[in-house]
Design an enzyme around this catalytic site. Structure first.
Site, PDB file in Angstrom:
ATOM      1  N   TYR A   1       0.842  -1.203   0.000  1.00 11.06           N
ATOM      2  CA  TYR A   1       0.000   0.000   0.000  1.00 11.06           C
ATOM      3  C   TYR A   1       0.875   1.250   0.000  1.00 11.06           C
ATOM      4  O   TYR A   1       0.621   2.209  -0.741  1.00 11.06           O
ATOM      5  CB  TYR A   1      -0.915  -0.022   1.226  1.00 11.06           C
ATOM      6  CG  TYR A   1      -1.785   1.201   1.378  1.00 11.06           C
ATOM      7  CD1 TYR A   1      -2.907   1.382   0.569  1.00 11.06           C
ATOM      8  CD2 TYR A   1      -1.501   2.171   2.333  1.00 11.06           C
ATOM      9  CE1 TYR A   1      -3.722   2.503   0.709  1.00 11.06           C
ATOM     10  CE2 TYR A   1      -2.307   3.286   2.477  1.00 11.06           C
ATOM     11  CZ  TYR A   1      -3.410   3.446   1.666  1.00 11.06           C
ATOM     12  OH  TYR A   1      -4.198   4.559   1.805  1.00 11.06           O
TER      13      TYR A   1
ATOM     14  N   HIS B   1      -9.621   0.107  10.335  1.00  8.40           N
ATOM     15  CA  HIS B   1      -8.465   0.619  11.054  1.00  8.40           C
ATOM     16  C   HIS B   1      -8.668   0.505  12.565  1.00  8.40           C
ATOM     17  O   HIS B   1      -9.757   0.168  13.034  1.00  8.40           O
ATOM     18  CB  HIS B   1      -8.198   2.062  10.640  1.00  8.40           C
ATOM     19  CG  HIS B   1      -7.606   2.186   9.274  1.00  8.40           C
ATOM     20  ND1 HIS B   1      -8.173   2.931   8.271  1.00  8.40           N
ATOM     21  CD2 HIS B   1      -6.496   1.627   8.732  1.00  8.40           C
ATOM     22  CE1 HIS B   1      -7.436   2.841   7.176  1.00  8.40           C
ATOM     23  NE2 HIS B   1      -6.421   2.059   7.427  1.00  8.40           N
TER      24      HIS B   1
END
Length: 366
Positions: free
Chosen positions: A138, A181
């Protein structure tokens, strides 16, 4: 400077940051906004993206669309994270250039910085040593995106600016137990544990009807629900979180991030992102954060206090912690005229209130 009637395309306008940017622009009087859901426009499809730009001809673009997730998702779906993000960026930035977009704002992440970067992390720490393994694919994609903005601006005189937000949280957050998250996942885990602890099965079922977990919904049996939630460290007696709780993290309320993004979009040009007379122009991106940090353990205690959970907090130290510390140096952002407003205690309370309201509203509409 963008005019109030300028057409602004917000890619990812339904996401955590994109929706907040959309609303921020609206409150400032920018009404000519364009957004497309994933079903309406697949940003992985270059033909579809070209057709969209041909039809809409936006004056400005905010690239807030991305394939994102937490540690577990980044570890398990490494190819998806690098391929999908590179493809989205390639298509949107490329068509923005081909269609003469006047201003582009690219949103990245502070995970672009080396695992052991000096703290707080300045923009010039980029590419100075190895990345954190868990989110390396990422991070590489996001580095490529900011370098595309930098390179197009340097070679062709484009006005493409990249901002790198720290850990974000807020309305429209992702509360999926597998790929969200840390903060939204923590809030949901503690909320469910509180409901189990107090025997509030109706509330557990409301939650799972809204966000099923691996096929387990509110209509599943108590035994099925208990068994599945336990795999995520959620029981009536305790909440078990990943790692040691020692990593330090910085958190920024998404509506603050949106305000910073719109401030940059409207007031900061590419030429403002580096010192005049610089021979080698690089690291033109802008950190966006609070410049303040706390440990994951401290954050968990704040969540437990806010949710009012009476059970125990446990840690699974066999699981990875991720990067030890990720504090941003936000002096560049401050020099460009923006400071954050929402502190973490207020933010945790606001996010939990939003989460509870969403469950109640969706249950009433079911």
């Amino acid at each position: 400077m963008l005019e109030k009637n300028s057409k602004i395309y917000v890619a990812g306008h339904r996401g955590l940051v994109g929706s907040a940017i959309w609303n921020n622009l609206k409150t400032r009087g920018y009404e000519n906004l364009v957004g497309r859901s994933h079903d309406e426009l697949d940003l992985l499809n270059p033909v579809a993206v070209k057709r969209f730009f041909d039809e809409e001809q936006p004056d400005a673009v905010v690239l807030a669309a991305a394939h994102v997730g937490g540690i577990m998702a980044n570890l398990n779906y490494r190819a998806d994270f690098i391929y999908q993000n590179l493809q989205i960026q390639q298509n949107v930035i490329g068509e923005s250039f081909r269609h003469g977009v006047n201003k582009l704002l690219f949103l990245g992440s502070t995970c672009i910085y080396p695992r052991m970067a000096s703290q707080p992390m300045r923009e010039d720490a980029l590419l100075t040593s190895e990345l954190e393994y868990t989110n390396e694919p990422y991070a590489i994609a996001k580095i490529a995106g900011l370098k595309m903005c930098e390179s197009f601006s340097l070679q062709y005189g484009c006005n493409y600016v990249a901002v790198m937000p720290t850990n974000l949280y807020g309305p429209n957050d992702n509360f999926h137990l597998e790929n969200s998250h840390v903060l939204p996942a923590m809030i949901r885990k503690v909320h469910l544990a509180k409901c189990l602890n107090e025997g509030r099965w109706a509330d557990v079922r409301k939650d799972l009807d809204l966000r099923p977990v691996k096929g387990v919904t509110g209509t599943s049996s108590e035994a099925e629900i208990t068994r599945e939630l336990a795999t995520f460290g959620i029981t009536a007696e305790a909440v078990t979180l990943w790692g040691t709780g020692s990593p330090m993290r910085e958190f920024l309320w998404s509506e603050d991030m949106a305000d910073a993004s719109v401030h940059v979009l409207l007031n900061v040009d590419f030429k403002d992102t580096y010192a005049p007379g610089t021979r080698e122009i690089r690291n033109c991106h802008i950190n966006v954060g609070t410049g303040k940090e706390l440990s994951i353990r401290e954050l968990a205690q704040k969540v437990i206090s806010t949710v009012d959970f009476k059970g125990k907090l446990l840690w699974d130290t066999s699981k990875p912690d991720g990067t030890p510390r990720k504090l941003t140096d936000v002096s560049k952002l401050h020099s460009l005229g923006w400071h954050h407003k929402i502190e973490i205690d207020e933010g945790v309370r606001k996010l939990y209130d939003w989460y509870k309201q969403g469950i109640c509203i969706n249950h009433l509409h079911a």
